[in-house]
Design an enzyme around this catalytic site. Structure first.
Site, PDB file in Angstrom:
ATOM      1  N   GLY A  10      35.522  60.997  25.240  1.00 26.95           N
ATOM      2  CA  GLY A  10      35.693  59.792  26.046  1.00 26.95           C
ATOM      3  C   GLY A  10      35.928  60.148  27.506  1.00 26.95           C
ATOM      4  O   GLY A  10      36.769  60.995  27.807  1.00 26.95           O
ATOM      5  N   ALA A 142      45.960  54.396  35.572  1.00 24.73           N
ATOM      6  CA  ALA A 142      44.756  55.062  36.074  1.00 24.73           C
ATOM      7  C   ALA A 142      43.585  54.109  35.940  1.00 24.73           C
ATOM      8  O   ALA A 142      43.536  53.314  34.997  1.00 24.73           O
ATOM      9  CB  ALA A 142      44.478  56.330  35.277  1.00 24.73           C
ATOM     10  N   LYS A 195      56.222  50.582  22.757  1.00 27.18           N
ATOM     11  CA  LYS A 195      55.118  50.326  23.700  1.00 27.18           C
ATOM     12  C   LYS A 195      54.313  49.120  23.219  1.00 27.18           C
ATOM     13  O   LYS A 195      53.822  48.333  24.019  1.00 27.18           O
ATOM     14  CB  LYS A 195      54.245  51.586  23.790  1.00 27.18           C
ATOM     15  CG  LYS A 195      52.987  51.458  24.647  1.00 27.18           C
ATOM     16  CD  LYS A 195      53.193  51.917  26.070  1.00 27.18           C
ATOM     17  CE  LYS A 195      52.109  51.526  27.042  1.00 27.18           C
ATOM     18  NZ  LYS A 195      50.782  52.027  26.791  1.00 27.18           N
ATOM     19  N   ASN A 203      49.252  42.337  27.631  1.00 28.08           N
ATOM     20  CA  ASN A 203      47.797  42.560  27.722  1.00 28.08           C
ATOM     21  C   ASN A 203      46.951  41.319  27.455  1.00 28.08           C
ATOM     22  O   ASN A 203      46.079  40.969  28.255  1.00 28.08           O
ATOM     23  CB  ASN A 203      47.392  43.703  26.783  1.00 28.08           C
ATOM     24  CG  ASN A 203      47.866  45.048  27.323  1.00 28.08           C
ATOM     25  OD1 ASN A 203      49.009  45.170  27.756  1.00 28.08           O
ATOM     26  ND2 ASN A 203      47.017  46.048  27.303  1.00 28.08           N
ATOM     27  N   GLU A 276      41.107  46.109  23.254  1.00 30.60           N
ATOM     28  CA  GLU A 276      41.831  46.805  22.170  1.00 30.60           C
ATOM     29  C   GLU A 276      42.830  45.882  21.467  1.00 30.60           C
ATOM     30  O   GLU A 276      43.720  46.343  20.769  1.00 30.60           O
ATOM     31  CB  GLU A 276      42.581  48.014  22.751  1.00 30.60           C
ATOM     32  CG  GLU A 276      41.661  49.089  23.276  1.00 30.60           C
ATOM     33  CD  GLU A 276      42.409  50.283  23.835  1.00 30.60           C
ATOM     34  OE1 GLU A 276      42.282  51.386  23.282  1.00 30.60           O
ATOM     35  OE2 GLU A 276      43.127  50.114  24.831  1.00 30.60           O
TER      36      GLU A 276
HETATM   37  O1  KPL Z   1      49.783  49.636  29.071  1.00 29.36           O
HETATM   38  C1  KPL Z   1      49.449  48.784  29.838  1.00 29.36           C
HETATM   39  C2  KPL Z   1      48.008  48.422  29.871  1.00 29.36           C
HETATM   40  O2  KPL Z   1      47.525  47.935  30.868  1.00 29.36           O
HETATM   41  O3  KPL Z   1      47.352  48.663  28.841  1.00 29.36           O
HETATM   42  C3  KPL Z   1      50.479  48.079  30.674  1.00 29.36           C
HETATM   43  C4  KPL Z   1      51.840  48.669  30.382  1.00 29.36           C
HETATM   44  C5  KPL Z   1      50.477  46.622  30.365  1.00 29.36           C
HETATM   45  C6  KPL Z   1      50.296  48.277  32.151  1.00 29.36           C
HETATM   46  O4  KPL Z   1      49.249  47.566  32.703  1.00 29.36           O
END
Ligand code: KPL
Length: 312
Positions: A10, A142, A195, A203, A276
């Site tokens: 990836g 990122a 998380k 999200n 996802e």
């Molecule tokens: O993990 C994230 C994502 O964008 O997938 C967060 C913590 C919401 C940060 O944008």
């Protein structure tokens, strides 16, 4: 072990971030396994000194740039056993991506999974019982400016833990050379669950409203986010996960710290890519259903997303 070639499945933002850091730490170009090789060979990123190695650009947090040679190949081009593999594909693509390289995986190959959400890790550790499966939870921000140009937007931590029953190896020791912050975690499943709370709250909603993370704290959106968090806490309690009291505060903190960012799911939705969410809110709904619980806020969120044409 560290002299062995690094393979990365990836070439999205996390794949490129890790590729640049591997090159920085070990001085050897990592091999990036992609589906479509041509996509990565544009004139600007091509290093004319070597027909094999395009240059990957990393924009650092301080806006300086560094360049890193990488090898770009497809799975069918690998002819030697793979001993260390970092998997940065989307949660939903991970099993198929790993199956495409399974004939060349060495026994006890170290596989590090860096996916959002939960569910795919369990599938992989069951499907690859002979390999050492490690799971990482990444909080670095990122984003990909263009193929092979990644911008490191937020300093985070990657916590890595063992996921299947293989003996502990010293493989993780080499990550101390990284510029990225990598920590060993004794209870990675607990961390993934924590998380998951953040991803379940942020999200899907940011994709629905096409907004930045910080905007979820606004009066018209925060009550919806609170409902999602309440449902997460309910499932946590039923499943016996500890420390659910401060989930609201943790989510608000992430919204504040990443206020100007768009979540990965919001970006996927904008680019009309499959999200996802099946491994985020979808996973929570599945866990709840197994316990005979209904999660109306989560169900409605998924319905509204589908209605908007956002795929999950
Ligand atoms: O993990 C994230 C994502 O964008 O997938 C967060 C913590 C919401 C940060 O944008």
């Amino acid at each position: 072990m560290s002299s062995r070639t690094w393979y990365i499945l990836g070439a999205g933002s996390i794949g490129c971030l890790w590729a640049a850091n591997i090159h920085k730490a070990f001085g050897v170009p990592p091999v990036m396994i992609v589906r479509n090789r041509e996509h990565y060979f544009d004139r600007e990123s091509f290093d004319h000194k070597s027909s094999q190695k395009p240059l990957l650009t990393l924009t650092h947090l301080d806006k300086t740039e560094s360049q890193h040679p990488v090898r770009i190949i497809t799975a069918d081009e690998i002819t030697v056993p793979v001993h260390q593999l970092i998997v940065c594909t989307k949660a939903g693509d991970t099993l198929a991506a790993l199956q495409s390289v399974s004939p060349v995986l060495a026994r006890q190959c170290n596989i590090l999974l860096l996916q959002n959400g939960m569910g795919s890790q369990q599938l992989i550790s069951e499907a690859f019982p002979e390999q050492n499966v490690w799971v990482g939870s990444v909080t670095d921000g990122a984003w990909t400016k263009k193929p092979l140009h990644v911008c490191h937007a937020g300093q985070g931590v990657t916590a890595i833990g063992r996921f299947n029953q293989q003996p502990i190896t010293s493989w993780l020791d080499q990550f101390h050379r990284f510029s990225l912050t990598v920590k060993v975690c004794d209870n990675i499943e607990r961390l993934l669950w924590q998380k998951l709370a953040i991803n379940c709250a942020i999200n899907g909603l940011t994709a629905l409203f096409d907004c930045q993370n910080g905007q979820l704290l606004e009066a018209d959106k925060k009550p919806l986010m609170d409902e999602l968090i309440n449902e997460f806490i309910l499932v946590s309690k039923v499943l016996g996960h500890p420390a659910t009291e401060s989930v609201h505060q943790k989510v608000y903190e992430v919204c504040r710290l990443t206020a100007a960012n768009r979540s990965s799911t919001c970006m996927d939705a904008r680019l009309q890519r499959k999200t996802e969410l099946a491994y985020i809110n979808g996973y929570l709904i599945k866990m709840a259903t197994q316990q005979g619980l209904e999660l109306p806020a989560h169900q409605q969120l998924m319905e509204k997303l589908s209605h908007k044409g956002i795929r999950w």
